[in-house]
Write a protein that holds these residues in place. Structure first.
Motif, PDB file in Angstrom:
ATOM      1  N   ASP A   1      -9.988  -4.450   0.485  1.00  0.00           N
ATOM      2  CA  ASP A   1     -11.312  -3.854   0.929  1.00  0.00           C
ATOM      3  C   ASP A   1     -11.904  -4.525   1.253  1.00  0.00           C
TER       4      ASP A   1
ATOM      5  N   GLN B   1     -15.967  -0.813   8.372  1.00  0.00           N
ATOM      6  CA  GLN B   1     -16.884  -0.265   7.303  1.00  0.00           C
ATOM      7  C   GLN B   1     -18.631   0.825   8.521  1.00  0.00           C
TER       8      GLN B   1
ATOM      9  N   TRP C   1     -10.304   7.726   6.678  1.00  0.00           N
ATOM     10  CA  TRP C   1      -8.748   7.111   6.182  1.00  0.00           C
ATOM     11  C   TRP C   1      -7.714   6.438   7.172  1.00  0.00           C
ATOM     12  N   ILE C   2      -7.196   6.250   6.789  1.00  0.00           N
ATOM     13  CA  ILE C   2      -6.354   5.131   7.652  1.00  0.00           C
ATOM     14  C   ILE C   2      -5.593   5.420   8.507  1.00  0.00           C
TER      15      ILE C   2
ATOM     16  N   GLN D   1      -8.413   1.232  10.722  1.00  0.00           N
ATOM     17  CA  GLN D   1      -8.741   1.487   9.034  1.00  0.00           C
ATOM     18  C   GLN D   1      -8.103   0.389   8.321  1.00  0.00           C
ATOM     19  N   CYS D   2      -8.144   0.017   6.949  1.00  0.00           N
ATOM     20  CA  CYS D   2      -7.491  -1.203   6.372  1.00  0.00           C
ATOM     21  C   CYS D   2      -7.015  -0.913   4.882  1.00  0.00           C
ATOM     22  N   PRO D   3      -5.648  -1.011   4.218  1.00  0.00           N
ATOM     23  CA  PRO D   3      -5.875  -0.378   2.826  1.00  0.00           C
ATOM     24  C   PRO D   3      -6.325  -1.475   2.143  1.00  0.00           C
TER      25      PRO D   3
ATOM     26  N   LYS E   1      -9.788   5.974   1.925  1.00  0.00           N
ATOM     27  CA  LYS E   1      -8.513   4.686   2.620  1.00  0.00           C
ATOM     28  C   LYS E   1      -6.918   5.222   1.078  1.00  0.00           C
ATOM     29  N   ARG E   2      -7.321   5.863   0.109  1.00  0.00           N
ATOM     30  CA  ARG E   2      -6.283   6.791  -0.476  1.00  0.00           C
ATOM     31  C   ARG E   2      -5.987   7.334  -0.164  1.00  0.00           C
TER      32      ARG E   2
ATOM     33  N   TYR F   1       0.601  -1.054  -0.321  1.00  0.00           N
ATOM     34  CA  TYR F   1      -0.371  -0.442   0.378  1.00  0.00           C
ATOM     35  C   TYR F   1       0.704   0.983  -0.081  1.00  0.00           C
TER      36      TYR F   1
ATOM     37  N   ARG G   1     -14.019   4.113  -0.433  1.00  0.00           N
ATOM     38  CA  ARG G   1     -13.463   3.587  -0.952  1.00  0.00           C
ATOM     39  C   ARG G   1     -12.130   5.197  -0.744  1.00  0.00           C
TER      40      ARG G   1
END
Lengths: 379, 327
Positions: free
Chosen positions: A109, A116, A123-124, A105-107, A70-71, A14, A67
């Motif tokens: 999905d 969720q 975000w992570i 959180q986690c990259p 997660k970026r 990631y 989604r």
């Protein structure tokens, strides 16, 4: 769509598209360590709550805020406690596990992921103030000098998914070397084991992988390496002398599940000698009812929520009991038949009746479960 | 200075009631308005705009239709001198908003019409949706647009059955043909059962890849729908139960086993017997009320009799079946 996903595997480690840094920790050595590995990634220092709120509002405007979230990677500080008892679930049997929340959180999905519906921020986040964690751990573990305990980091995020950025695995291993009565567990779906390869493996460190059928891994565990790759990582670490663990959680009922789980159990024992396995857990798919809507919206192609679910004693949706029993019996039987006769097994978030029916014995409480997982250490 | 609209008396026949470009609701009752106009006359003139040679209604559909029903030939109107449809429509929306709240069906029509009149989606979300008290998100916009696409019979059902937004949203997830097949089934039922049918149909459909109209065409359901034995409410109720069985086959069979065992035991009605909720474990609960020692003894004796019956063990028949099944 799914074929496209398949082609994208294996996913590279990631790398976020943007890093946000809480102003209070911009000079923190852990933040600096992470940032030095993300030199080309745009970064923004966040000075106050309103700047953070503005970013959150922007993320929430996206079609899929999770989604989108997660970026981004946030480097921030943990204000409260790092260590908490695993919440398990009311009215079902726990296992006396403690969790450390350093990454939220986690990259990956996964369609079924509870995060969720659990975390307020999409975000992570990485809590960089690890010095506070070590102090808290010193105080916490002092109470457990003379007894066995299990702790791990994989509850609110994957333990190793960001390890190429954080090096946290090295820090944890260095710390827990001095606590041989404590089993510390990294829980992951990734193959991000580079940091571990160079280390002398202490026997109280367990690296464990979440496993599922190949089909479920492909269809429901987006961005996660396929089962073969996970088992290969486990094989490598086991050969290096690490203890490993496995979590068949969530067990999912789907077309061909019996053969699917038979295959993965066979592959597991083909990859790792039973003697190196610290434990295997089994948990059937369960979720708080609001997660259903999230899955329907984010993963309309997923069918896992359309099995026979009932409202469990804890209010969570779970498979109707005989269906769970079938899953557990099948997988327990497979493990026992394929070389895991003596591997400690436990059920995650189940009632004592299920233990009796699926495992053939009924623990008297969570300490009894814990004891079965600590065969080698005695006070 | 505030602009006031010119008022003009028009012949009703000069207003083109076939042109519904500015209409936001079609299903309403006129009785109360007719009675009010009869008593005190029409106080608020409808607003019209010229399109070609005809007058088109911008607001005031109910008022005009009520006057028509009363057999009036002329009506006082306010003239809105606005050639642009989008602006004229927004004017009408504003005028209505000042005096009443829109239903979600009307809101859906407004959003769909504004899109049709060329207002960009972003502007609709940022400007119009907050006006209408709708969260300005894409998913809410899409949800409303799907409702606006409902067939007239579904829209009528929404109004007449006062269907809540959440149910309409659920209904909007189905294709028009499926909605049509489901409508008569939903019509007689209350909200909770409507919701249950919709959810069960959706989930069976997702799991089996069968369209809901095909599920409703299954033999066991078709025979209920085709039968003349039951009135609509009972038919819907039977279909609801049949769908439950399809959606939860294993749980339904346990429930049935349990009910059969209770019947075989001839279990007395004044002693309650309940399995654990959803059979989450094999415990059962027996409950009874009593006012004095004699009543207590009588109930206890009855339970004693039940305990000696061989059929008692059938209460756990499903449990035994499951335990025997080998992995």
């Amino acid at each position: 769509m799914r074929k496209k996903q398949e082609k994208q595997r294996p996913e590279p480690a990631y790398i976020p598209e943007r890093v946000y840094i809480d102003e209070r920790c911009r000079d923190h050595p852990t933040a600096q360590r992470i940032l030095s590995r993300l030199e080309h990634v745009p970064r923004t220092v966040i000075r106050n709550a309103s700047e953070k709120r503005a970013i959150l509002e922007k993320v929430l405007e996206a079609k899929d805020p999770l989604r989108e979230g997660k970026r981004s990677l946030w480097l921030t500080r943990q204000k409260g406690r790092f260590i908490k008892p695993c919440p398990c679930t009311p009215r079902y049997l726990g296992c006396n596990y403690f969790i450390i929340n350093l990454i939220l959180q986690c990259p990956l999905d996964c369609t079924y992921c509870i995060l969720q519906n659990y975390l307020a921020e999409p975000w992570i986040s990485v809590q960089v103030n690890t010095e506070d964690l070590w102090t808290e751990l010193d105080r916490f573990l002092e109470k457990f000098r003379t007894r066995y305990l299990r702790l791990g980091t994989g509850e609110l995020g994957d333990s190793l998914a960001l390890d190429h950025l954080t090096d946290f695995s090295r820090d944890f291993i260095a710390y827990f070397r001095k606590w041989p009565n404590i089993d510390f567990e990294f829980k992951t779906k990734t193959t991000n084991i580079q940091n571990l390869l160079g280390l002398d493996p202490p026997q109280n460190i367990v690296v464990s992988w979440s496993l599922n059928t190949e089909r479920m891994a492909r269809e429901e565990e987006r961005n996660a390496p396929l089962i073969e790759a996970r088992l290969e990582a486990a094989r490598i670490l086991a050969r290096r002398g690490f203890r490993v663990g496995f979590h068949f959680d969530p067990l999912l009922r789907h077309l061909g599940w019996k053969n699917g789980y038979a295959e993965v159990v066979r592959s597991l024992f083909g990859a790792v000698p039973a003697a190196r396995i610290a434990w295997i857990s089994l948990g059937s798919f369960r979720f708080p009812p609001p997660l259903k809507k999230v899955i329907q919206t984010r993963f309309p192609e997923s069918k896992i929520i359309y099995e026979e679910f009932i409202a469990g004693q804890d209010g969570k949706s779970r498979y109707f009991r005989p269906l769970r029993l079938e899953l557990f019996r099948q997988v327990v039987g497979l493990i026992r038949k394929n070389g895991g006769e003596r591997v400690p097994l436990y059920l995650c978030m189940e009632n004592t009746q299920m233990w009796r029916d699926a495992m053939g014995w009924e623990p008297k409480g969570k300490r009894a479960v814990e004891e079965t997982l600590s065969p080698r250490w005695e006070s | 200075m505030l602009k006031t609209l010119e008022q003009r008396t028009l012949a009703l026949r000069d207003i083109d009631l076939g042109d519904r470009r500015f209409m936001t609701s079609e299903y309403f009752s006129l009785e109360r308005l007719i009675s009010s106009i009869r008593k005190i006359g029409l106080l608020q003139p409808p607003v019209v705009a010229k399109r070609g040679r005809r007058w088109v209604l911008v607001t005031g559909w109910k008022r005009v239709l009520a006057c028509q029903k009363l057999g009036l030939s002329f009506i006082t109107t306010s003239i809105h001198d606005e050639p642009d449809d989008q602006k004229a429509f927004l004017f009408g929306v504003q005028e209505n908003l000042a005096v009443r709240e829109f239903s979600y069906l009307e809101k859906a029509e407004i959003l769909a019409k504004l899109l049709k009149f060329g207002l960009p989606e972003r502007k609709i979300r940022r400007k119009i949706m907050p006006w209408l008290d709708i969260p300005p998100t894409k998913s809410y916009l899409e949800g409303h647009l799907a409702i606006a696409r409902f067939r007239p019979e579904i829209k009528r059902m929404i109004v007449e059955k006062n269907l809540p937004f959440s149910l309409a949203q659920l209904l909007a997830e189905f294709k028009a043909d499926d909605q049509k097949a489901m409508a008569p089934l939903l019509w007689p039922l209350g909200r909770n059962k409507q919701k249950e049918i919709l959810e069960d149909l959706r989930e069976i459909s997702k799991k089996t890849n069968l369209a809901p109209r095909w599920i409703l065409g299954k033999k066991e359901i078709r025979s209920i729908l085709k039968s003349d034995k039951w009135p609509p409410l009972q038919k819907s109720e039977r279909v609801r139960r049949a769908l439950r069985k399809l959606r939860f086959p294993r749980f339904s069979s346990w429930e049935m086993d349990f009910e059969t065992a209770v019947k075989k035991l001839d279990w007395p009605k004044d002693i309650g017997l309940e399995p654990a909720p959803f059979f989450e474990d094999d415990e059962m609960t027996v409950k009874f009320r009593f006012r004095n020692e004699e009543e207590f003894m009588a109930r206890a004796a009855l339970i004693g009799e039940l305990a000696s019956k061989r059929e008692l063990r059938e209460l756990w028949k499903h449990e035994k079946k499951t335990r025997k099944t080998k992995a």
